[in-house]
Design a protein around this motif. Sequence first.
Motif, PDB file in Angstrom:
ATOM      1  N   GLN A 134       0.950  -1.201   0.091  1.00 26.09           N
ATOM      2  CA  GLN A 134      -0.062   0.035  -0.017  1.00 26.09           C
ATOM      3  C   GLN A 134       0.646   1.190  -0.055  1.00 26.09           C
ATOM      4  OE1 GLN A 134      -2.676  -0.285   3.336  1.00 26.09           O
ATOM      5  NE2 GLN A 134      -4.485  -1.383   1.968  1.00 26.09           N
ATOM      6  N   ALA A 135       0.302   2.418  -0.402  1.00 32.36           N
ATOM      7  CA  ALA A 135       0.868   3.463  -0.279  1.00 32.36           C
ATOM      8  C   ALA A 135       1.373   4.080   0.863  1.00 32.36           C
ATOM      9  CB  ALA A 135       0.163   4.906  -1.189  1.00 32.36           C
ATOM     10  N   GLY A 136       2.513   4.433   0.967  1.00 33.22           N
ATOM     11  CA  GLY A 136       3.253   4.662   2.550  1.00 33.22           C
ATOM     12  C   GLY A 136       4.059   3.556   3.094  1.00 33.22           C
ATOM     13  N   GLY A 137       4.053   2.500   2.335  1.00 34.15           N
ATOM     14  CA  GLY A 137       4.592   1.281   2.716  1.00 34.15           C
ATOM     15  C   GLY A 137       6.088   1.226   2.346  1.00 34.15           C
ATOM     16  N   SER A 138       6.666  -0.112   2.722  1.00 36.45           N
ATOM     17  CA  SER A 138       7.956  -0.014   2.427  1.00 36.45           C
ATOM     18  C   SER A 138       8.241  -1.369   2.026  1.00 36.45           C
ATOM     19  CB  SER A 138       8.767  -0.030   3.732  1.00 36.45           C
ATOM     20  OG  SER A 138       8.790   1.309   4.454  1.00 36.45           O
ATOM     21  N   LEU A 139       9.406  -1.511   1.200  1.00 35.87           N
ATOM     22  CA  LEU A 139       9.976  -2.751   0.736  1.00 35.87           C
ATOM     23  C   LEU A 139      11.649  -2.609   0.307  1.00 35.87           C
ATOM     24  CD1 LEU A 139       7.782  -3.599  -2.452  1.00 35.87           C
ATOM     25  CD2 LEU A 139       7.791  -4.916  -0.374  1.00 35.87           C
ATOM     26  N   ARG A 140      11.965  -3.740   0.706  1.00 43.78           N
ATOM     27  CA  ARG A 140      13.514  -3.919   0.449  1.00 43.78           C
ATOM     28  C   ARG A 140      13.899  -4.921  -0.657  1.00 43.78           C
ATOM     29  NH1 ARG A 140      18.599  -5.548   4.275  1.00 43.78           N
ATOM     30  NH2 ARG A 140      17.845  -7.758   3.961  1.00 43.78           N
ATOM     31  N   LEU A 141      14.629  -4.631  -1.612  1.00 43.84           N
ATOM     32  CA  LEU A 141      15.091  -5.334  -2.939  1.00 43.84           C
ATOM     33  C   LEU A 141      16.426  -5.663  -2.737  1.00 43.84           C
ATOM     34  CD1 LEU A 141      13.311  -3.322  -5.717  1.00 43.84           C
ATOM     35  CD2 LEU A 141      12.415  -4.952  -4.283  1.00 43.84           C
ATOM     36  N   PRO A 142      16.786  -7.116  -2.541  1.00 40.90           N
ATOM     37  CA  PRO A 142      18.208  -7.395  -2.666  1.00 40.90           C
ATOM     38  C   PRO A 142      18.506  -7.818  -4.047  1.00 40.90           C
ATOM     39  CG  PRO A 142      16.815  -9.018  -1.596  1.00 40.90           C
ATOM     40  CD  PRO A 142      15.936  -8.153  -1.915  1.00 40.90           C
ATOM     41  N   CYS A 143      19.787  -7.981  -4.233  1.00 44.28           N
ATOM     42  CA  CYS A 143      20.191  -8.306  -5.679  1.00 44.28           C
ATOM     43  C   CYS A 143      21.634  -8.919  -5.411  1.00 44.28           C
ATOM     44  CB  CYS A 143      20.438  -7.001  -6.933  1.00 44.28           C
ATOM     45  SG  CYS A 143      21.254  -7.700  -8.245  1.00 44.28           S
ATOM     46  N   ALA A 144      21.519 -10.234  -5.750  1.00 44.89           N
ATOM     47  CA  ALA A 144      22.786 -11.112  -5.256  1.00 44.89           C
ATOM     48  C   ALA A 144      23.557 -11.205  -6.665  1.00 44.89           C
ATOM     49  CB  ALA A 144      22.628 -12.458  -4.641  1.00 44.89           C
ATOM     50  N   LEU A 151      18.019  -2.254  -2.217  1.00 48.11           N
ATOM     51  CA  LEU A 151      17.328  -1.056  -2.338  1.00 48.11           C
ATOM     52  C   LEU A 151      16.249  -0.977  -1.199  1.00 48.11           C
ATOM     53  CD1 LEU A 151      17.167   1.654  -4.075  1.00 48.11           C
ATOM     54  CD2 LEU A 151      15.349   0.412  -5.380  1.00 48.11           C
ATOM     55  N   GLN A 152      16.364  -0.209  -0.286  1.00 50.30           N
ATOM     56  CA  GLN A 152      15.513   0.054   0.643  1.00 50.30           C
ATOM     57  C   GLN A 152      14.369   1.093   0.354  1.00 50.30           C
ATOM     58  OE1 GLN A 152      14.899  -1.388   3.650  1.00 50.30           O
ATOM     59  NE2 GLN A 152      13.024  -0.351   3.621  1.00 50.30           N
ATOM     60  N   MET A 153      13.026   0.855   0.094  1.00 49.02           N
ATOM     61  CA  MET A 153      12.237   1.678  -0.543  1.00 49.02           C
ATOM     62  C   MET A 153      11.124   2.120   0.592  1.00 49.02           C
ATOM     63  SD  MET A 153      11.742   0.338  -4.169  1.00 49.02           S
ATOM     64  CE  MET A 153      10.823  -1.349  -3.673  1.00 49.02           C
ATOM     65  N   ASN A 154      11.185   3.420   1.149  1.00 47.77           N
ATOM     66  CA  ASN A 154      10.122   3.722   2.262  1.00 47.77           C
ATOM     67  C   ASN A 154       9.123   4.749   1.485  1.00 47.77           C
ATOM     68  OD1 ASN A 154      11.511   2.081   4.082  1.00 47.77           O
ATOM     69  ND2 ASN A 154      12.766   3.839   4.674  1.00 47.77           N
ATOM     70  N   SER A 155       8.209   5.003   1.978  1.00 52.02           N
ATOM     71  CA  SER A 155       7.005   6.063   1.893  1.00 52.02           C
ATOM     72  C   SER A 155       6.850   5.741   0.369  1.00 52.02           C
ATOM     73  CB  SER A 155       7.751   7.506   2.096  1.00 52.02           C
ATOM     74  OG  SER A 155       8.012   7.482   3.364  1.00 52.02           O
ATOM     75  N   LEU A 156       6.606   4.716  -0.108  1.00 50.09           N
ATOM     76  CA  LEU A 156       6.132   4.128  -1.350  1.00 50.09           C
ATOM     77  C   LEU A 156       4.953   5.168  -1.797  1.00 50.09           C
ATOM     78  CD1 LEU A 156       7.152   0.451  -1.426  1.00 50.09           C
ATOM     79  CD2 LEU A 156       7.973   2.368  -2.724  1.00 50.09           C
ATOM     80  N   LYS A 157       5.001   5.493  -3.183  1.00 54.75           N
ATOM     81  CA  LYS A 157       4.044   5.849  -3.797  1.00 54.75           C
ATOM     82  C   LYS A 157       3.278   5.179  -5.117  1.00 54.75           C
ATOM     83  CE  LYS A 157       6.094  10.560  -2.797  1.00 54.75           C
ATOM     84  NZ  LYS A 157       6.567  11.681  -3.440  1.00 54.75           N
ATOM     85  N   PRO A 158       2.192   5.379  -5.484  1.00 54.58           N
ATOM     86  CA  PRO A 158       1.569   4.578  -6.796  1.00 54.58           C
ATOM     87  C   PRO A 158       2.566   4.869  -7.964  1.00 54.58           C
ATOM     88  CG  PRO A 158      -0.438   5.565  -5.605  1.00 54.58           C
ATOM     89  CD  PRO A 158       1.025   6.081  -4.818  1.00 54.58           C
ATOM     90  N   GLU A 159       3.291   6.085  -7.980  1.00 63.91           N
ATOM     91  CA  GLU A 159       3.956   6.306  -9.085  1.00 63.91           C
ATOM     92  C   GLU A 159       5.521   5.508  -9.196  1.00 63.91           C
ATOM     93  OE1 GLU A 159       2.701   8.519  -7.232  1.00 63.91           O
ATOM     94  OE2 GLU A 159       3.738  10.428  -6.948  1.00 63.91           O
ATOM     95  N   THR A 195       5.395   2.192  -8.855  1.00 61.65           N
ATOM     96  CA  THR A 195       5.145   1.017  -9.460  1.00 61.65           C
ATOM     97  C   THR A 195       5.816   0.663 -10.598  1.00 61.65           C
ATOM     98  OG1 THR A 195       3.050   1.069  -8.404  1.00 61.65           O
ATOM     99  CG2 THR A 195       3.308  -0.285 -10.550  1.00 61.65           C
ATOM    100  N   ALA A 196       6.623  -0.346 -10.808  1.00 65.73           N
ATOM    101  CA  ALA A 196       7.461  -0.665 -11.910  1.00 65.73           C
ATOM    102  C   ALA A 196       8.196  -1.974 -11.833  1.00 65.73           C
ATOM    103  CB  ALA A 196       8.325   0.515 -11.978  1.00 65.73           C
ATOM    104  N   VAL A 197       8.690  -2.405 -12.805  1.00 64.68           N
ATOM    105  CA  VAL A 197       9.688  -3.684 -12.668  1.00 64.68           C
ATOM    106  C   VAL A 197      10.952  -2.988 -12.345  1.00 64.68           C
ATOM    107  CG1 VAL A 197      10.673  -5.538 -14.018  1.00 64.68           C
ATOM    108  CG2 VAL A 197       8.469  -4.969 -14.229  1.00 64.68           C
ATOM    109  N   TYR A 198      11.843  -3.357 -11.485  1.00 63.89           N
ATOM    110  CA  TYR A 198      12.955  -3.037 -10.705  1.00 63.89           C
ATOM    111  C   TYR A 198      14.032  -3.890 -11.193  1.00 63.89           C
ATOM    112  CZ  TYR A 198      10.831   0.830  -8.181  1.00 63.89           C
ATOM    113  OH  TYR A 198      10.079   1.859  -7.837  1.00 63.89           O
ATOM    114  N   PHE A 199      15.140  -3.527 -11.919  1.00 54.62           N
ATOM    115  CA  PHE A 199      16.059  -4.262 -12.178  1.00 54.62           C
ATOM    116  C   PHE A 199      17.503  -3.691 -11.542  1.00 54.62           C
ATOM    117  CE2 PHE A 199      14.087  -5.734 -15.941  1.00 54.62           C
ATOM    118  CZ  PHE A 199      13.166  -4.861 -16.269  1.00 54.62           C
ATOM    119  N   CYS A 200      18.226  -4.480 -11.228  1.00 53.12           N
ATOM    120  CA  CYS A 200      19.868  -4.173 -10.768  1.00 53.12           C
ATOM    121  C   CYS A 200      20.589  -4.508 -11.960  1.00 53.12           C
ATOM    122  CB  CYS A 200      20.032  -5.029  -9.814  1.00 53.12           C
ATOM    123  SG  CYS A 200      20.148  -6.752  -9.798  1.00 53.12           S
TER     124      CYS A 200
END
Length: 114
Positions: free
Chosen positions: A12-22, A79-87, A89-94
């Motif tokens: 949800q908007a305002g939430g957080s995710l962390r993306l690891p890339c090994a 990549l630590q992502m906080n305060s996420l916004k609808p914009e 939204t995407a596919v994230y690539f390392c």
Amino acid sequence: VQLQASGGGLVQAGGSLRLPCAASGTTFTIDDMGWYRQAPGNKRELVASISSGGRTNYADSVKGRFTISRDNAKNTVYLQMNSLKPEDTAVYFCHTARGVIDYWGQGTQVTVSS
């Protein structure tokens, strides 16, 4: 060089995710690393990068909300992502590069609901 990204999902908007890339097949400590994203109909854009020495760079749209970091002992960039916004939204690539050769992870989908 192989890059394995993970950690995407629906939040949800305002939430957080962390993306690891090994990373594997590379001397990770000397590699500059980056995270890019691509939304439908848009060009792939740089989100954040980190040099081998730890210097970071961010797109204006994510400054103050996203943090890129690296753990050289684990050959992993985050990549630590906080305060996420609808914009966001995407596919994230390392990404990394060796000279003129680009290496990309397979991409992980991040969807932010309003």
